[in-house]
Design a protein around this motif. Sequence first.
Motif, mmCIF file in Angstrom:
data_model
loop_
_atom_site.group_PDB
_atom_site.id
_atom_site.type_symbol
_atom_site.label_atom_id
_atom_site.label_comp_id
_atom_site.label_asym_id
_atom_site.label_seq_id
_atom_site.Cartn_x
_atom_site.Cartn_y
_atom_site.Cartn_z
ATOM 1 N N MET A 42 0.839 -1.192 0.000
ATOM 2 C CA MET A 42 0.000 0.000 0.000
ATOM 3 C C MET A 42 0.874 1.242 0.000
ATOM 4 O O MET A 42 1.806 1.341 0.794
ATOM 5 N N GLN A 43 0.621 2.187 -0.877
ATOM 6 C CA GLN A 43 1.370 3.431 -0.972
ATOM 7 C C GLN A 43 0.581 4.554 -0.310
ATOM 8 O O GLN A 43 -0.535 4.863 -0.708
ATOM 9 N N ILE A 44 1.149 5.169 0.711
ATOM 10 C CA ILE A 44 0.506 6.283 1.411
ATOM 11 C C ILE A 44 0.942 7.578 0.744
ATOM 12 O O ILE A 44 2.125 7.787 0.470
ATOM 13 N N ASP A 45 0.010 8.464 0.491
ATOM 14 C CA ASP A 45 0.317 9.751 -0.123
ATOM 15 C C ASP A 45 0.421 10.819 0.966
ATOM 16 O O ASP A 45 -0.567 11.171 1.607
ATOM 17 N N LEU A 46 1.637 11.314 1.190
ATOM 18 C CA LEU A 46 1.882 12.339 2.208
ATOM 19 C C LEU A 46 2.238 13.680 1.577
ATOM 20 O O LEU A 46 2.854 14.529 2.223
ATOM 21 N N THR A 47 1.832 13.869 0.347
ATOM 22 C CA THR A 47 2.092 15.130 -0.344
ATOM 23 C C THR A 47 1.507 16.295 0.456
ATOM 24 O O THR A 47 0.364 16.231 0.919
ATOM 25 N N GLY A 48 2.298 17.337 0.625
ATOM 26 C CA GLY A 48 1.847 18.503 1.370
ATOM 27 C C GLY A 48 2.081 18.419 2.860
ATOM 28 O O GLY A 48 1.834 19.386 3.588
ATOM 29 N N ARG A 49 2.587 17.289 3.331
ATOM 30 C CA ARG A 49 2.866 17.104 4.752
ATOM 31 C C ARG A 49 4.353 17.307 5.028
ATOM 32 O O ARG A 49 5.207 16.976 4.204
ATOM 33 N N THR A 50 4.674 17.829 6.199
ATOM 34 C CA THR A 50 6.063 17.996 6.627
ATOM 35 C C THR A 50 6.358 17.007 7.744
ATOM 36 O O THR A 50 5.607 16.930 8.727
ATOM 37 N N ALA A 51 7.446 16.255 7.576
ATOM 38 C CA ALA A 51 7.828 15.255 8.574
ATOM 39 C C ALA A 51 9.221 15.574 9.123
ATOM 40 O O ALA A 51 10.123 15.959 8.377
ATOM 41 N N LEU A 52 9.371 15.417 10.422
ATOM 42 C CA LEU A 52 10.674 15.545 11.074
ATOM 43 C C LEU A 52 11.044 14.196 11.672
ATOM 44 O O LEU A 52 10.271 13.627 12.448
ATOM 45 N N VAL A 53 12.214 13.689 11.297
ATOM 46 C CA VAL A 53 12.728 12.445 11.862
ATOM 47 C C VAL A 53 14.016 12.787 12.603
ATOM 48 O O VAL A 53 15.015 13.167 11.987
ATOM 49 N N THR A 54 14.007 12.669 13.916
ATOM 50 C CA THR A 54 15.214 12.973 14.672
ATOM 51 C C THR A 54 16.242 11.857 14.504
ATOM 52 O O THR A 54 15.899 10.703 14.262
ATOM 53 N N ASP A 55 17.516 12.238 14.610
ATOM 54 C CA ASP A 55 18.628 11.281 14.467
ATOM 55 C C ASP A 55 18.455 10.450 13.196
ATOM 56 O O ASP A 55 18.421 9.230 13.229
ATOM 57 N N SER A 56 18.351 11.149 12.073
ATOM 58 C CA SER A 56 18.021 10.471 10.809
ATOM 59 C C SER A 56 19.145 10.521 9.791
ATOM 60 O O SER A 56 18.911 10.386 8.595
#
Length: 239
Positions: free
Chosen positions: A1-15
């Motif tokens: 399944m492909q999730i569409d996160l277009t327009g969303r901002t994600a922060l991944v710490t220690d990435s």
Amino acid sequence: MQIDLTGRTALVTDSTQGIGAAIAAGLARAGARVAVNGRSEESVSAAVATLARKVPGAELVPVAADVAGEEGAGRVAQVLPRVDILVNNLGIFGSADPLEITDAEWRRYFEVNVLAAVGLTGPTRAAGEGVVVGGGWNAGRMNGDEQLLCGRVYGCDHDDPNPGPLPARTYAALVGGPLDGLLLDITGFRAEELDGGVALATELSRWPGGRALYAPGDGEPRTPGPGTVCRFHYSGDAP
């Protein structure tokens, strides 16, 4: 399944490496604008360049900040006033009997694994709604098939299809500290080089861009290679 996160901002710490880098790559492939975080400009720049090659067209935001402290959290809020997805991947742990861990070390674990994560929720609250994943809160030594680091070779890329040891190589098992469970390729090392130990770059060091120190213990048995021939024990961190 492909999730569409277009327009969303994600922060991944220690990435900049490991599991964090893999999470960042997955979010970027789903269309999210991804903030790549580490404690040094050099590590973040290198991670962003690597991720840009793996996910062409990805929108990436470099955030060099030690998010374990208030100053770092403030830096994140300046760069990212709004965050829709926060993945608290940062977490520290040590391989030791809980009763042997000092009070100071317990406080450090709590500050980094819990309080730092709470301090980063401000931009997520500013979004009005969002997702917070507390991966770093689960940092610790895992058992059986859950030992995600166990058997991987230090320095292998996070999505390397074969991150384990190769038949013709010689390895030392890293014991304790931030790299506990990894294997270090020591193929070609001379005896005096092994005795001197190693300083391995890791974002989980106490210092930005720091190194974790490992060396064989006194009288540590060593067998001929190839394969895992000895153990290197954690002794601390260096800038």
